[in-house]
Design an enzyme around this catalytic site. Structure first.
Site, PDB file in Angstrom:
ATOM      1  N   GLY B  71       0.645  -1.130   0.041  1.00 17.81           N
ATOM      2  CA  GLY B  71       0.293   0.072   0.151  1.00 17.81           C
ATOM      3  C   GLY B  71       0.872   1.242  -0.069  1.00 17.81           C
ATOM      4  O   GLY B  71       0.510   2.325  -0.769  1.00 17.81           O
ATOM      5  N   THR B  72       1.931   1.144   0.763  1.00 16.48           N
ATOM      6  CA  THR B  72       2.868   2.386   0.828  1.00 16.48           C
ATOM      7  C   THR B  72       3.466   2.870  -0.405  1.00 16.48           C
ATOM      8  O   THR B  72       3.354   3.978  -0.973  1.00 16.48           O
ATOM      9  CB  THR B  72       3.939   2.176   1.760  1.00 16.48           C
ATOM     10  OG1 THR B  72       3.184   1.987   3.146  1.00 16.48           O
ATOM     11  CG2 THR B  72       4.735   3.384   1.753  1.00 16.48           C
ATOM     12  N   ASN B 151      -7.776   4.699   8.436  1.00 18.99           N
ATOM     13  CA  ASN B 151      -7.435   3.526   8.980  1.00 18.99           C
ATOM     14  C   ASN B 151      -7.197   3.735  10.491  1.00 18.99           C
ATOM     15  O   ASN B 151      -7.185   3.028  11.376  1.00 18.99           O
ATOM     16  CB  ASN B 151      -5.838   3.336   8.456  1.00 18.99           C
ATOM     17  CG  ASN B 151      -4.892   4.516   8.599  1.00 18.99           C
ATOM     18  OD1 ASN B 151      -5.163   5.477   8.249  1.00 18.99           O
ATOM     19  ND2 ASN B 151      -3.791   4.263   9.247  1.00 18.99           N
ATOM     20  N   GLN B 181      -7.842   0.259   3.345  1.00 15.57           N
ATOM     21  CA  GLN B 181      -8.795  -0.261   4.546  1.00 15.57           C
ATOM     22  C   GLN B 181     -10.238  -0.568   3.953  1.00 15.57           C
ATOM     23  O   GLN B 181     -11.030  -1.140   4.866  1.00 15.57           O
ATOM     24  CB  GLN B 181      -9.106   0.684   5.572  1.00 15.57           C
ATOM     25  CG  GLN B 181      -7.479   0.804   6.320  1.00 15.57           C
ATOM     26  CD  GLN B 181      -7.264  -0.498   7.129  1.00 15.57           C
ATOM     27  OE1 GLN B 181      -7.937  -1.333   7.229  1.00 15.57           O
ATOM     28  NE2 GLN B 181      -5.827  -0.282   7.664  1.00 15.57           N
ATOM     29  N   SER B 201      -3.994  -3.020  -0.847  1.00 10.88           N
ATOM     30  CA  SER B 201      -2.859  -3.765  -0.185  1.00 10.88           C
ATOM     31  C   SER B 201      -3.338  -5.328   0.073  1.00 10.88           C
ATOM     32  O   SER B 201      -4.693  -5.270   0.617  1.00 10.88           O
ATOM     33  CB  SER B 201      -2.521  -3.086   1.156  1.00 10.88           C
ATOM     34  OG  SER B 201      -1.795  -3.982   1.846  1.00 10.88           O
ATOM     35  N   HIS B 203      -2.202  -7.401   2.242  1.00 16.20           N
ATOM     36  CA  HIS B 203      -2.276  -8.298   3.574  1.00 16.20           C
ATOM     37  C   HIS B 203      -3.225  -7.749   4.693  1.00 16.20           C
ATOM     38  O   HIS B 203      -3.380  -8.253   5.640  1.00 16.20           O
ATOM     39  CB  HIS B 203      -0.773  -8.119   3.954  1.00 16.20           C
ATOM     40  CG  HIS B 203      -0.422  -6.803   4.750  1.00 16.20           C
ATOM     41  ND1 HIS B 203      -0.205  -6.298   6.044  1.00 16.20           N
ATOM     42  CD2 HIS B 203      -0.278  -5.565   4.183  1.00 16.20           C
ATOM     43  CE1 HIS B 203       0.063  -5.167   6.309  1.00 16.20           C
ATOM     44  NE2 HIS B 203       0.141  -4.735   4.868  1.00 16.20           N
ATOM     45  N   THR B 239      11.143  -7.410 -11.568  1.00 17.65           N
ATOM     46  CA  THR B 239      10.509  -8.872 -11.967  1.00 17.65           C
ATOM     47  C   THR B 239       9.452  -9.052 -10.708  1.00 17.65           C
ATOM     48  O   THR B 239       9.382  -8.726  -9.887  1.00 17.65           O
ATOM     49  CB  THR B 239      11.594 -10.067 -11.456  1.00 17.65           C
ATOM     50  OG1 THR B 239      12.764  -9.689 -12.341  1.00 17.65           O
ATOM     51  CG2 THR B 239      10.866 -11.306 -11.436  1.00 17.65           C
ATOM     52  N   CYS B 326       1.474   1.779  11.567  1.00 19.90           N
ATOM     53  CA  CYS B 326       2.409   2.142  10.563  1.00 19.90           C
ATOM     54  C   CYS B 326       3.320   3.516  11.282  1.00 19.90           C
ATOM     55  O   CYS B 326       4.256   3.663  10.719  1.00 19.90           O
ATOM     56  CB  CYS B 326       2.101   2.825   9.341  1.00 19.90           C
ATOM     57  SG  CYS B 326       1.069   1.151   8.614  1.00 19.90           S
TER      58      CYS B 326
END
Lengths: 402, 383
Positions: B71-72, B151, B181, B201, B203, B239, B326
């Protein structure tokens, strides 16, 4: 902050189809095909219900109606469409909804300056207390005081507020998104497209679909001279074209034996023309299997050496099916513009070799003649080669990714 | 002692089905998608399938999905890439009141390139103040970034009216929406949101860490941040993380299929948690704005600093967070907390409890019991 008036997601999409209505007694079949194609196109977005209404269709989605509307912009036969919001069948409710839909649409215009405007009602519910003209006036009188920029003009206004009063519900819409036009895929038979991996043949397939052809594809592959990435390029092209018809069938025909035989036994300048004659023969056999009434190619007059009038004549003589060449008079730039719009340009320009680049003659014949082709082919066992390639063709079903 | 993880907005456990989808690409089938042999092409096909899965979940085209390291990076690529691609038309940015540090810090980084950054704000009810925003927009505005779900507070900010306003008032501006989120919770449609780009994101939806995506509207111009072998159309070369994006694709597909029930489950968990909090002294659940994503519960406590309460809960096996994980090391007042009208004292006594579809009612009950016990313990210390 009128632009912030929240209206939520639209409830249905109103679909207009121009040319279909002109097709007389075929109209029912055309409309059925359009309904099927709409259902297929939206399959991955949301289940939809399509209602046929005189000269229009209403598409109701369980969810994601805005995405459904955007998707329908790729369905041939649709002239234009409008996301619509619904409310109770009562003048007050309609006026209240119309004000919100209008405020939302006004957010698309620059913040100042006059905008020409009209209300256009239609009424399938005849018990409704107002006539269409009375409803037009009623709504205009309710919304105009809040928007001094709106200037009523009945002819070609910039903003037309549509109202459709049905027995069960009334619908309001403003935005009109263009459809791709043309005729519903499958209404004008089937065609077999010879797909090369270049820019032109996918565009040719798309144009044939636009005129109602359901298109199957054949591509020629020469392993081990050509690798797997070239095959992937073809699969990806067919995948993008599958966005415009329900599903696509692709035959990958092995072509190595044909090419090595021609290389070894035929005069070098004729190689390219002879390859193409063999491709047409194999495509014709596969076309019959697929009940296709025509071949479709991306050939354009004079674009490359093999595409002179003489060479096209030699190539076409190898099939008894009509050969549709939608790009025959196109400039390269015109084909590129369409390829960008269709979405195939990025894939077509991936630098992968195709079978046409294998054993290229140094000086290809520019004005071939048919007798010379036939003489060269006498040494080739044409039918055996064609038969083997057809039998060894791999058949793939490729569905749209969207 | 088993941990009750109520820090699901920080990360979520990998779904077993996601792990299963990833495994072949970590082992037997590993290949470089740029290789010209069949093994490589199979990997390229796997990446393309994952791209289509992500695209479908947000109503986008497959070719408009750019995979990133999370996400960042997606937020960075959007802020820097969209702004720089438009720099000839202007150098003004507007960012939302509670943006993630990935957006805020990227915008600040652009100040050294001559960009100016303005901050949008919320009204007294915690909703976006569009009248104020309208005044910040102009011909020179090239980017507006607004998150969809906070978030820190779970607030849902409707971006569609914002995007309409931006596109009408600032014709050169792109709208970036951080939807990290929101994925798997709200119905996401890049067209409906009015966004030119969307950050996601993996995760946060039971996918692997280290994978995310920036999804673009068709024909959106973007300057890349990294340079290399031209992968992903040059927008993000390098890659591809094949196993990671395959997991992301599967995770998104699952999250989307389970979205309605997840929302229902989170709503029930929140109601249970809220009712339990109401029986505790000195705990107040924050509700900001018109709508809250029920999986994020931010609670103001009376008494000791949040950090102290967090460690006491951790001792009892309950993992929670102070504000956003974060920026958990940031001792300063969160700019977001200030933006929604919380003072420094309040924001230091604020804990975030967050739930996912793996969270159970038992866990909520245990956490409430732990909160009560910790409250008594800290209360007896005179905190």
């Amino acid at each position: 902050m009128t632009g912030a008036a929240a209206i939520g997601a639209p409830e249905m999409v109103l679909v207009r189809y121009g040319e279909l209505a002109l097709k007389g007694k075929n109209r029912g079949a055309f409309e059925q095909a359009l309904v099927r194609n709409i259902e297929a196109a939206t399959r991955l977005i949301a289940p939809v219900r399509v209602e046929r209404r005189r000269g229009r269709m209403a598409v109701f989605g369980e969810r994601r109606v805005s995405d459904v509307a955007r998707r329908l912009q790729d369905v041939f036969g649709i002239k234009s469409l409008s996301p619509a919001w619904g409310c109770a069948v009562a003048p007050e409710a309609i006026a209240e909804l119309a004000a919100r839909v209008l405020a939302d649409a006004l957010a698309d215009f620059p913040p100042e300056g006059p905008i020409t405007f009209r209300v256009a009602s239609s009424r399938a519910e005849k018990r409704f207390p107002l006539s269409s003209m009375e409803l037009d006036r009623f709504i205009a009188e309710r919304v105009l005081p809040d928007h001094p920029r709106l200037k009523v003009r009945l002819e070609r206004p910039e903003l037309s507020l549509g109202i459709d009063v049905r027995p069960e519900r009334a619908y309001v819409f403003v935005r009109r998104l263009p459809g791709p036009g043309g005729l519903p895929v499958s209404t004008l038979g089937r065609g077999m497209c010879l797909l090369s991996g270049g820019i032109d043949s996918p565009v040719a397939a798309w144009l044939a679909m636009k005129r109602g052809c359901r298109v199957a594809f054949v591509s020629f592959h020469s392993p081990p001279y050509i690798g797997e990435r070239s095959r992937k390029k073809i699969r990806d092209l067919v995948g993008i074209l599958a966005r415009y018809q329900p599903t696509s069938r692709l035959y990958v025909a092995p072509f190595t034996e044909v090419q090595t035989t021609i290389r070894d036994r035929a005069p070098q300048p004729y190689r390219t023309v002879l390859y193409r004659r063999m491709m047409q023969r194999i495509a014709t056999r596969l076309a019959r299997r697929e009940k296709c009434g025509a071949l479709i190619t991306g050939e354009s007059l004079g674009q490359v050496a093999s595409q002179t009038l003489e060479n096209l004549t030699c190539i076409e003589a190898a099939t008894d099916l009509p050969v549709l060449r939608p790009l025959v008079t196109f400039d390269k730039e015109e084909a590129i513009d369409l390829a960008r719009r269709i979405g195939t340009f990025e894939v077509s320009t991936r630098p992968e070799p195709d079978c046409c680049t294998v054993f290229m003659p140094e000086h290809p014949v520019l004005r071939g003649n048919l007798a010379a082709c036939e003489e060269a082919e006498a040494a080739l066992e044409v039918e055996v080669l064609v038969d083997r390639a057809v039998r060894a063709s791999e058949k793939l079903e490729i569905a749209s990714d969207v | 002692m088993q941990t009750i993880d109520l820090d699901q907005a920080a990360t979520t456990a990998l779904d077993p089905q996601v792990r299963e989808a990833m495994e072949p690409w970590l082992g037997a089938r590993a290949g470089n998608p740029s290789s010209r042999h069949r093994r490589g092409v199979a990997a390229a096909d796997a990446v393309d399938r994952a791209r289509a899965q992500v695209a479908r979940a947000v109503g986008a085209r497959t070719e408009d999905v750019v995979f990133t390291s999370g996400g960042t990076e997606a937020d960075n690529l959007a802020v820097l890439g969209l702004a720089r691609a438009r720099a000839t038309r202007g150098r003004e940015l507007v960012i939302g009141p509670t943006e993630h540090a990935a957006v805020r810090a990227a915008a600040e980084a652009l100040e050294s390139e001559g960009f100016t950054v303005s901050h949008a704000r919320t009204d007294t009810a915690g909703a976006l103040d569009l009248d104020h925003l309208g005044g910040l927009l102009g011909e020179k505005t090239v980017l507006v970034a607004q998150m969809l779900v906070s978030n820190e507070f779970g607030s849902v900010y409707p971006t569609a009216p914002l995007a309409r306003l931006v596109h009408a008032r600032a014709p050169s501006a792109a709208v970036h929406v951080d939807a990290v989120q929101a994925l798997g919770k709200l119905e996401l449609s890049i067209g409906e949101l009015g966004a030119d780009s969307l950050a996601l994101s993996a995760h946060k939806v039971h996918g692997p860490q280290g994978v995310g995506a920036l999804v673009l509207a068709p024909d959106t111009r973007l300057r890349p941040l990294v340079f290399g072998g031209g992968q992903q159309g040059g927008r993000r070369p390098g890659t591809e993380n094949v196993a990671g994006v395959v997991g992301f694709g599967r995770a998104v597909e699952l999250a989307e299929a389970l979205r309605a029930e997840t929302w229902e489950q989170l709503t029930q968990l929140r109601a249970r948690f809220s009712a339990g909090l109401a029986r505790l002294d000195g705990a107040r659940l924050l509700e900001l704005g018109a709508q809250t994503m029920p999986g994020i519960c931010t609670v103001l406590f009376a008494g000791v600093p949040a950090e102290v309460r967090l460690h006491h809960l951790d001792e009892r096996g309950v993992a929670v967070s102070v504000g956003s994980a974060c920026q958990a090391n940031d001792a300063d007042l969160s700019p977001s907390a200030a933006a929604v009208g919380l003072d420094a004292d309040a924001s230091r006594r604020m804990l975030r409890f967050s739930f996912s579809r793996h969270t159970t009612t038992d866990e909520i009950d245990h956490a409430l019991a732990a909160l009560e016990a910790v409250g008594e313990e800290l209360g007896s210390l005179g905190g």
